[in-house]
Every structure is written in structure tokens, then in C-alpha cells.
Design a protein around this motif. Structure first.
Motif, PDB file in Angstrom:
ATOM      1  N   UNK A  24       0.947  -1.142  -0.073  1.00  0.00           N
ATOM      2  CA  UNK A  24       0.029   0.131  -0.062  1.00  0.00           C
ATOM      3  C   UNK A  24       0.797   1.205   0.085  1.00  0.00           C
ATOM      4  N   UNK A  25       0.302   2.365  -0.329  1.00  0.00           N
ATOM      5  CA  UNK A  25       0.954   3.557  -0.373  1.00  0.00           C
ATOM      6  C   UNK A  25       1.525   3.913   1.101  1.00  0.00           C
ATOM      7  N   UNK A  26       0.684   3.714   2.121  1.00  0.00           N
ATOM      8  CA  UNK A  26       1.230   4.001   3.347  1.00  0.00           C
ATOM      9  C   UNK A  26       2.522   3.153   3.747  1.00  0.00           C
ATOM     10  N   UNK A  27       2.383   2.027   3.357  1.00  0.00           N
ATOM     11  CA  UNK A  27       3.483   0.978   3.529  1.00  0.00           C
ATOM     12  C   UNK A  27       4.879   1.389   2.727  1.00  0.00           C
ATOM     13  N   UNK A  28       4.754   2.123   1.623  1.00  0.00           N
ATOM     14  CA  UNK A  28       5.745   2.637   0.722  1.00  0.00           C
ATOM     15  C   UNK A  28       6.223   3.526   1.470  1.00  0.00           C
ATOM     16  N   UNK A  58      -5.560  12.820   3.534  1.00  0.00           N
ATOM     17  CA  UNK A  58      -7.159  13.244   3.839  1.00  0.00           C
ATOM     18  C   UNK A  58      -7.838  13.595   2.609  1.00  0.00           C
ATOM     19  N   UNK A  59      -7.242  13.888   1.408  1.00  0.00           N
ATOM     20  CA  UNK A  59      -7.775  14.088   0.200  1.00  0.00           C
ATOM     21  C   UNK A  59      -8.309  12.831  -0.530  1.00  0.00           C
ATOM     22  N   UNK A  60      -7.276  11.777  -0.423  1.00  0.00           N
ATOM     23  CA  UNK A  60      -7.775  10.745  -1.015  1.00  0.00           C
ATOM     24  C   UNK A  60      -8.953   9.923  -0.070  1.00  0.00           C
ATOM     25  N   UNK A  61      -9.015  10.219   1.159  1.00  0.00           N
ATOM     26  CA  UNK A  61      -9.956   9.470   2.077  1.00  0.00           C
ATOM     27  C   UNK A  61      -9.649   8.154   2.505  1.00  0.00           C
ATOM     28  N   UNK A  62      -8.550   7.593   2.011  1.00  0.00           N
ATOM     29  CA  UNK A  62      -8.278   6.277   2.313  1.00  0.00           C
ATOM     30  C   UNK A  62      -6.732   5.808   1.647  1.00  0.00           C
ATOM     31  N   UNK A  63      -6.310   4.834   2.045  1.00  0.00           N
ATOM     32  CA  UNK A  63      -4.824   4.237   1.531  1.00  0.00           C
ATOM     33  C   UNK A  63      -5.066   3.791   0.204  1.00  0.00           C
ATOM     34  N   UNK A  64      -4.006   4.029  -0.356  1.00  0.00           N
ATOM     35  CA  UNK A  64      -4.080   3.657  -1.926  1.00  0.00           C
ATOM     36  C   UNK A  64      -3.129   2.488  -2.174  1.00  0.00           C
ATOM     37  N   UNK A  65      -3.342   1.682  -3.470  1.00  0.00           N
ATOM     38  CA  UNK A  65      -2.396   0.555  -3.831  1.00  0.00           C
ATOM     39  C   UNK A  65      -1.389   1.218  -5.106  1.00  0.00           C
ATOM     40  N   UNK A  66      -0.927   0.482  -5.310  1.00  0.00           N
ATOM     41  CA  UNK A  66       0.237   1.123  -6.414  1.00  0.00           C
ATOM     42  C   UNK A  66      -0.300   1.380  -7.590  1.00  0.00           C
ATOM     43  N   UNK A  67      -1.314   0.570  -7.960  1.00  0.00           N
ATOM     44  CA  UNK A  67      -2.197   0.751  -9.228  1.00  0.00           C
ATOM     45  C   UNK A  67      -2.899   2.335  -9.090  1.00  0.00           C
ATOM     46  N   UNK A  68      -3.439   2.323  -7.913  1.00  0.00           N
ATOM     47  CA  UNK A  68      -4.077   3.743  -7.784  1.00  0.00           C
ATOM     48  C   UNK A  68      -3.474   5.029  -7.676  1.00  0.00           C
ATOM     49  N   UNK A  96       3.462  19.580  -2.484  1.00  0.00           N
ATOM     50  CA  UNK A  96       3.816  18.833  -3.397  1.00  0.00           C
ATOM     51  C   UNK A  96       5.261  18.353  -3.509  1.00  0.00           C
ATOM     52  N   UNK A  97       6.299  19.231  -2.978  1.00  0.00           N
ATOM     53  CA  UNK A  97       7.738  18.668  -3.298  1.00  0.00           C
ATOM     54  C   UNK A  97       7.641  17.553  -2.083  1.00  0.00           C
ATOM     55  N   UNK A  98       7.244  17.585  -1.123  1.00  0.00           N
ATOM     56  CA  UNK A  98       7.298  16.384  -0.213  1.00  0.00           C
ATOM     57  C   UNK A  98       6.668  15.063  -0.961  1.00  0.00           C
ATOM     58  N   UNK A  99       5.796  14.916  -1.626  1.00  0.00           N
ATOM     59  CA  UNK A  99       5.014  14.112  -2.262  1.00  0.00           C
ATOM     60  C   UNK A  99       5.827  13.742  -3.585  1.00  0.00           C
ATOM     61  N   UNK A 100       6.484  14.616  -4.126  1.00  0.00           N
ATOM     62  CA  UNK A 100       7.187  14.367  -5.356  1.00  0.00           C
ATOM     63  C   UNK A 100       8.516  13.505  -4.952  1.00  0.00           C
ATOM     64  N   UNK A 101       9.053  13.911  -3.900  1.00  0.00           N
ATOM     65  CA  UNK A 101      10.294  13.155  -3.558  1.00  0.00           C
ATOM     66  C   UNK A 101       9.996  11.746  -3.202  1.00  0.00           C
ATOM     67  N   UNK A 102       8.576  11.587  -2.553  1.00  0.00           N
ATOM     68  CA  UNK A 102       8.345  10.186  -2.101  1.00  0.00           C
ATOM     69  C   UNK A 102       7.927   9.352  -3.305  1.00  0.00           C
ATOM     70  N   UNK A 103       7.106   9.818  -4.485  1.00  0.00           N
ATOM     71  CA  UNK A 103       6.842   9.032  -5.575  1.00  0.00           C
ATOM     72  C   UNK A 103       7.930   8.881  -6.531  1.00  0.00           C
ATOM     73  N   UNK A 104       9.091   9.752  -6.547  1.00  0.00           N
ATOM     74  CA  UNK A 104      10.185   9.688  -7.288  1.00  0.00           C
ATOM     75  C   UNK A 104      10.935   8.220  -6.746  1.00  0.00           C
ATOM     76  N   UNK A 106       9.598   5.854  -5.045  1.00  0.00           N
ATOM     77  CA  UNK A 106       8.774   4.682  -5.462  1.00  0.00           C
ATOM     78  C   UNK A 106       8.929   4.199  -6.519  1.00  0.00           C
ATOM     79  N   UNK A 107       9.154   5.307  -7.918  1.00  0.00           N
ATOM     80  CA  UNK A 107       9.324   4.733  -9.178  1.00  0.00           C
ATOM     81  C   UNK A 107      10.791   4.410  -9.533  1.00  0.00           C
ATOM     82  N   UNK A 108      11.714   5.431  -9.176  1.00  0.00           N
ATOM     83  CA  UNK A 108      13.006   5.317  -9.467  1.00  0.00           C
ATOM     84  C   UNK A 108      13.901   4.354  -8.712  1.00  0.00           C
ATOM     85  N   UNK A 109      13.814   4.191  -7.298  1.00  0.00           N
ATOM     86  CA  UNK A 109      14.600   3.501  -6.534  1.00  0.00           C
ATOM     87  C   UNK A 109      13.776   2.086  -6.176  1.00  0.00           C
TER      88      UNK A 109
END
Length: 321
Positions: A24-28, A58-68, A96-104, A106-109
Motif C-alpha cells: 500500500x501507499x502507506x507502507x511505501x 485526507x484528500x484520498x480519504x483512504x490508503x491507495x494501492x500502487x495501481x491507484x 507537492x515537493x514532499x510528495x514528489x520526493x516520495x513518488x520519485x 517509489x518509481x526510480x528506487x
């Protein structure tokens, strides 16, 4: 409306990277934060990562999977912050900068997500605002309202001189140690663990500040603290106390058209440094910035400032001396 309390996260969970199916996104994010903590970031910075991640949850309302976790979802979040929440661009960009670092990460590393979200999910354009600063007359008023006959009053005066003279941040100010003050050579060493960038640096002090510091150091010797600025009980001063004392001076001085804070002293000192003939490269070193973009913001001048500088340094002055 009462704000919803921030979610609490377990901060000691490390997910086995060999078991990524169904992650899940939280675990990532918990895995990502293990890496960030290992980089030696301050507690405040680590806390900000968690807080900004929580805003997205808070925006999503719940945890997400990688596909989501899609580019469209993150871009829509920006739209939501701008149009629904009416947040300032600067506030949006911090999140935004915090989440960009996180998704980078998840994708690159880790290859946990299939989209390079960070390449399309970017900060919004923000207007470049003039950085507030005091006028020389306002600085004199701020100093003039202080009651130097009390310990706290004298301490506040010394703090104002140090802030304006050294351009240190408030957190750097309270972490100054007595042993690192060189009155003979006119400098203060800021240790790396007490600076925002985690890099130590020397800041110069002028004769007026040296004189005040010598008197203050002698007066506070009996406290036996390793730190320079201490409370009446000899405890290390807090940033909230410094900010409160300076704000009180602002009220007494009748300065209501701008924020009276330690950071405004920093902006003011930077502007005065340039106005008095200092160069931006030495200013950059004193401020402790690794890039010139922030220095440029600090030294934005009013039209009156520019006119004065032009009259003093006009190219024609070299021709018609």
C-alpha cells in the motif's frame, strides 16, 4: 470548523522490499521515511514529511494501492488545493515537493509504481513577493523601546543586535554556544547540528555587537550554561520566547504594517548589507544559502532604495568625478 486531527503513523515499520505485491501507499511511505531518517534530517523536517503525507491521505480519504497511485490523481490534488481549499501557492508547493520526493523514490528506487508521476506532478507557479524588511528608523524604534535595566530586556537587545549583524536564523541563534564566540577576532561559529543546512559556518560580528556580547557573557557567566542565550533560570532559550520578545518590541514600537519577527531581522540585515556596499557572494556565505536564488529574494529593493544606490554608484560618477 474544527480541524480534523492528524493521523498517527507507526514510524518503526520497514517493509521487506522482496514482498512488494499488494504494497500500500502507506507502507511505501514508511519505507521511504526509513531512508529519510537515515539522512540525518532534523526532527522538524521529518515531522513535516509525515504531516504533508497526511494531507494527501485526507484528500484520498483512504490508503491507495500502487495501481491507484496515478499522475491524474496527484494532479487533481493540486487542483483541489487551489480551487477548493484556496491555499496559497507557497503552501501548495511545500506539500507537492514532499510528495514528489516520495513518488520519485517509489518509481526510480523501488519500481513500486509504473508511472513517473514526479515528472508531471510539479509545483505551481508562485508570484515572487517582496521580502519584508525594516527601515533603519524602525530598527532604531525597536531597540529604543527596550528596558535595558531588566535581564530579559538587555538579553532582547543583544539578540536584536546579533540577529541584524550576523543574519542568523532563530533556530541557529538559540543554538549558539559560548565556546564558539570569538570576541577577539569578531566571529561566531555555528555548529552544523544547529543550522538548517547541517553545515557549520562562521558569521562575522561588528564592534558594537562585540561590546554588547562581552557585557552579556560576563553577566550570564554564573548560569553555567554552554549556550549563549538562556532564560532567567539559566535554561536554554526557546525559539518561541525569542519570537514573543521581539513581537512585544514591535507592539511597543508601534510597528503594525509588517511582521516583527527574527526572520524579518534576517531579511533586513541582508538588505542593509547590500545597501552599504556588501557583495552578494559574501552575503550568500553569511546567510548559509547554497544557491543564489534565495539571496536574490532577500535583497529586493524598493524604488527609493534603487534611486539612492543609483545616485551613489551611477556609472557617470566615474566619468565626472
Amino acid at each position: 470548523m474544527q480541524r480534523k486531527p492528524l493521523r498517527k503513523f507507526k514510524r518503526n515499520t520497514f517493509v521487506d522490499s522482496s514482498k512488494v505485491e499488494g504494497l500500500t501507499m502507506r507502507e511505501m511511505f514508511e519505507n521511504f521515511m526509513i531512508i529519510k531518517k537515515s539522512e540525518g534530517l532534523s526532527k522538524r523536517t521529518i515531522d513535516e514529511y509525515y504531516i504533508n503525507f497526511d494531507y494527501f491521505l485526507r484528500y484520498t480519504g483512504d490508503d491507495l494501492t500502487g495501481e491507484q497511485m496515478t499522475t491524474e490523481r496527484f494532479v487533481r490534488w493540486i487542483t483541489h488545493m487551489r480551487e477548493e481549499q484556496d491555499l496559497a501557492p507557497a503552501t501548495i508547493n511545500i506539500r507537492v515537493r514532499t510528495m514528489r520526493a516520495f513518488v520519485r523514490y517509489c518509481y526510480e528506487e523501488k519500481a513500486w509504481i509504473s508511472e513517473p508521476i514526479h515528472k508531471r506532478f510539479k509545483p505551481v507557479k508562485a508570484p515572487i513577493d517582496n521580502v519584508e524588511s525594516f527601515t533603519p528608523e524602525e530598527v532604531r524604534r525597536l531597540i529604543g523601546v527596550i528596558d535595558e535595566t531588566s535581564y530579559t530586556g538587555f538579553r532582547t537587545k543583544v539578540i536584536q543586535f546579533v540577529l541584524l549583524d550576523t543574519l542568523v536564523r532563530c533556530t541557529e541563534l538559540i543554538n549558539i554556544k559560548r565556546k564558539n564566540i570569538d570576541l577577539k577576532n569578531g566571529s561566531i561559529l555555528l555548529e552544523g547540528d544547529g543550522t538548517k543546512t547541517k553545515v557549520s559556518r562562521y558569521v562575522p560580528i561588528s564592534a558594537k555587537t562585540i561590546k554588547l556580547l562581552k557585557e552579556y557573557i560576563d553577566e550570564t557567566m554564573e548560569f553555567g550554561s554552554e549556550y549563549l542565550f538562556v532564560s532567567y533560570e539559566g535554561e536554554k532559550l526557546t525559539t518561541s520566547t525569542v519570537r514573543s520578545d521581539i513581537a512585544d518590541c514591535g507592539k511597543l514600537a508601534g510597528i503594525t504594517n509588517k511582521r516583527v519577527s527574527p526572520h524579518t531581522f534576517r531579511h533586513t540585515g541582508a538588505l542593509f548589507y547590500i545597501m552599504n556596499g556588501g557583495d552578494p557572494f559574501s552575503l550568500q556565505k553569511i546567510l548559509g544559502h547554497s544557491h543564489m536564488n534565495m539571496v536574490r529574494r532577500y535583497i529586493q529593493m524598493s524604488n527609493a532604495d534603487i534611486k539612492y544606490q543609483h545616485n551613489t554608484f551611477s556609472p557617470l560618477n566615474s566619468v565626472f568625478k
